[in-house]
Design a protein around this motif. Structure first.
Motif, PDB file in Angstrom:
ATOM      1  N   LEU A  20     -10.435 -12.324  -5.421  1.00 17.13           N
ATOM      2  CA  LEU A  20      -9.501 -12.413  -4.301  1.00 17.13           C
ATOM      3  C   LEU A  20      -9.012 -11.022  -3.935  1.00 17.13           C
ATOM      4  N   PRO A  21      -8.738 -10.778  -2.647  1.00 15.47           N
ATOM      5  CA  PRO A  21      -8.197  -9.460  -2.268  1.00 15.47           C
ATOM      6  C   PRO A  21      -6.819  -9.263  -2.893  1.00 15.47           C
ATOM      7  N   LYS A  22      -6.503  -8.011  -3.212  1.00 18.27           N
ATOM      8  CA  LYS A  22      -5.201  -7.707  -3.803  1.00 18.27           C
ATOM      9  C   LYS A  22      -4.113  -7.908  -2.763  1.00 18.27           C
ATOM     10  N   ASP A  23      -3.007  -8.424  -3.223  1.00 16.88           N
ATOM     11  CA  ASP A  23      -1.849  -8.626  -2.357  1.00 16.88           C
ATOM     12  C   ASP A  23      -1.166  -7.278  -2.160  1.00 16.88           C
ATOM     13  N   GLU A  24      -1.135  -6.789  -0.924  1.00 19.69           N
ATOM     14  CA  GLU A  24      -0.533  -5.473  -0.689  1.00 19.69           C
ATOM     15  C   GLU A  24       0.973  -5.483  -0.892  1.00 19.69           C
ATOM     16  N   LEU A  25       1.566  -6.669  -0.991  1.00 23.12           N
ATOM     17  CA  LEU A  25       2.995  -6.758  -1.278  1.00 23.12           C
ATOM     18  C   LEU A  25       3.233  -7.163  -2.732  1.00 23.12           C
ATOM     19  N   GLY A  26       2.219  -6.980  -3.562  1.00 21.42           N
ATOM     20  CA  GLY A  26       2.311  -7.390  -4.955  1.00 21.42           C
ATOM     21  C   GLY A  26       3.404  -6.684  -5.745  1.00 21.42           C
ATOM     22  N   TYR A  27       3.784  -5.490  -5.357  1.00 19.72           N
ATOM     23  CA  TYR A  27       4.802  -4.749  -6.094  1.00 19.72           C
ATOM     24  C   TYR A  27       6.212  -4.958  -5.544  1.00 19.72           C
ATOM     25  N   VAL A  28       6.318  -5.720  -4.465  1.00 17.05           N
ATOM     26  CA  VAL A  28       7.634  -6.028  -3.915  1.00 17.05           C
ATOM     27  C   VAL A  28       8.274  -7.085  -4.807  1.00 17.05           C
ATOM     28  N   PRO A  29       9.545  -6.942  -5.138  1.00 12.90           N
ATOM     29  CA  PRO A  29      10.200  -7.962  -5.967  1.00 12.90           C
ATOM     30  C   PRO A  29      10.044  -9.355  -5.353  1.00 12.90           C
ATOM     31  N   ASP A  30       9.917 -10.364  -6.219  1.00 14.66           N
ATOM     32  CA  ASP A  30       9.664 -11.732  -5.770  1.00 14.66           C
ATOM     33  C   ASP A  30      10.659 -12.207  -4.728  1.00 14.66           C
ATOM     34  N   GLU A  31      11.931 -11.867  -4.918  1.00  9.79           N
ATOM     35  CA  GLU A  31      12.954 -12.364  -3.998  1.00  9.79           C
ATOM     36  C   GLU A  31      12.850 -11.732  -2.607  1.00  9.79           C
ATOM     37  N   LEU A  32      12.111 -10.628  -2.472  1.00  2.00           N
ATOM     38  CA  LEU A  32      11.946  -9.967  -1.173  1.00  2.00           C
ATOM     39  C   LEU A  32      10.572 -10.211  -0.547  1.00  2.00           C
ATOM     40  N   ARG A  33       9.602 -10.630  -1.349  1.00  2.00           N
ATOM     41  CA  ARG A  33       8.209 -10.680  -0.896  1.00  2.00           C
ATOM     42  C   ARG A  33       8.005 -11.574   0.333  1.00  2.00           C
ATOM     43  N   ASN A  34       8.533 -12.790   0.314  1.00  2.39           N
ATOM     44  CA  ASN A  34       8.329 -13.684   1.467  1.00  2.39           C
ATOM     45  C   ASN A  34       8.989 -13.132   2.720  1.00  2.39           C
ATOM     46  N   SER A  35      10.167 -12.555   2.563  1.00  4.42           N
ATOM     47  CA  SER A  35      10.844 -11.966   3.719  1.00  4.42           C
ATOM     48  C   SER A  35      10.032 -10.822   4.306  1.00  4.42           C
ATOM     49  N   TYR A  36       9.505  -9.959   3.444  1.00  6.07           N
ATOM     50  CA  TYR A  36       8.698  -8.835   3.910  1.00  6.07           C
ATOM     51  C   TYR A  36       7.429  -9.330   4.594  1.00  6.07           C
ATOM     52  N   ARG A  37       6.816 -10.376   4.025  1.00  7.54           N
ATOM     53  CA  ARG A  37       5.586 -10.909   4.603  1.00  7.54           C
ATOM     54  C   ARG A  37       5.857 -11.478   6.014  1.00  7.54           C
ATOM     55  N   ILE A  38       6.970 -12.177   6.171  1.00  5.41           N
ATOM     56  CA  ILE A  38       7.333 -12.720   7.490  1.00  5.41           C
ATOM     57  C   ILE A  38       7.553 -11.583   8.478  1.00  5.41           C
ATOM     58  N   LEU A  39       8.288 -10.557   8.046  1.00  5.41           N
ATOM     59  CA  LEU A  39       8.538  -9.405   8.917  1.00  5.41           C
ATOM     60  C   LEU A  39       7.230  -8.700   9.269  1.00  5.41           C
ATOM     61  N   LYS A  40       6.350  -8.554   8.298  1.00  7.95           N
ATOM     62  CA  LYS A  40       5.069  -7.881   8.539  1.00  7.95           C
ATOM     63  C   LYS A  40       4.234  -8.667   9.540  1.00  7.95           C
ATOM     64  N   ASN A  41       4.181  -9.982   9.364  1.00  6.66           N
ATOM     65  CA  ASN A  41       3.401 -10.815  10.285  1.00  6.66           C
ATOM     66  C   ASN A  41       3.976 -10.806  11.693  1.00  6.66           C
ATOM     67  N   ALA A  42       5.268 -10.538  11.806  1.00  5.83           N
ATOM     68  CA  ALA A  42       5.911 -10.443  13.114  1.00  5.83           C
ATOM     69  C   ALA A  42       5.904  -9.012  13.638  1.00  5.83           C
ATOM     70  N   ASN A  43       5.158  -8.124  12.951  1.00  8.43           N
ATOM     71  CA  ASN A  43       5.098  -6.702  13.300  1.00  8.43           C
ATOM     72  C   ASN A  43       6.479  -6.049  13.309  1.00  8.43           C
ATOM     73  N   MET A  44       7.296  -6.445  12.362  1.00  3.85           N
ATOM     74  CA  MET A  44       8.630  -5.880  12.203  1.00  3.85           C
ATOM     75  C   MET A  44       8.694  -5.189  10.847  1.00  3.85           C
ATOM     76  N   LEU A  45       9.461  -4.142  10.761  1.00  6.73           N
ATOM     77  CA  LEU A  45       9.671  -3.460   9.498  1.00  6.73           C
ATOM     78  C   LEU A  45      11.095  -3.710   9.025  1.00  6.73           C
ATOM     79  N   PRO A  46      11.298  -3.859   7.705  1.00  8.80           N
ATOM     80  CA  PRO A  46      12.671  -3.918   7.206  1.00  8.80           C
ATOM     81  C   PRO A  46      13.387  -2.609   7.553  1.00  8.80           C
TER      82      PRO A  46
END
Length: 123
Positions: free
Chosen positions: A30-56
């Motif tokens: 499987l491809p490596k998760d580029e957000l693998g090093y983001v803490p678990d509690e932030l990962r889904n939020s970052y993924r949503i922002l990334k998919n919406a082309n938004m940066l934290p």
């Protein structure tokens, strides 16, 4: 019969039926998760922002810091250079305050991910 058991049986039946035999990437890791090093509690939020082309906010600030640093190196006019240096200092202070407020800098996972971010931005 539990829900998990039903799911497991469906998967086993699909394997027997060959439903997974022609999937793209079969047999490869499987491809490596580029957000693998983001803490678990932030990962889904970052993924949503990334998919919406938004940066934290902290990543947007980091991006702006890198852009201003590049500008400072190219500007010849001393007054204009000094104005950008002040702006750079303000952004760095704001970034540091934000990181302190979120206590993210204390997370070992963020330190690992932070290095990846810095490399991506060329810092």
């Amino acid at each position: 019969m539990s829900f998990e058991h039903i799911i497991e049986e469906k998967i086993k039946q699909s394997i027997r039926d060959g439903d997974f035999d022609h999937l793209p990437g079969k047999g490869r890791p499987l491809p490596k998760d580029e957000l693998g090093y983001v803490p678990d509690e932030l990962r889904n939020s970052y993924r949503i922002l990334k998919n919406a082309n938004m940066l934290p906010e902290e990543m947007q600030l980091k991006k702006e810091i890198v852009e201003i640093e590049e500008l400072v190196h190219t500007i010849q006019d001393p007054e204009q250079k000094e104005a950008y240096r002040r702006q750079l200092t303000e952004k760095k202070i704001r970034f540091d305050m934000l990181m302190e407020k979120r206590k993210i800098s204390q997370s070992s996972a963020f330190r690992q991910y932070g290095g990846k971010i810095n490399r991506r931005f060329g810092i």
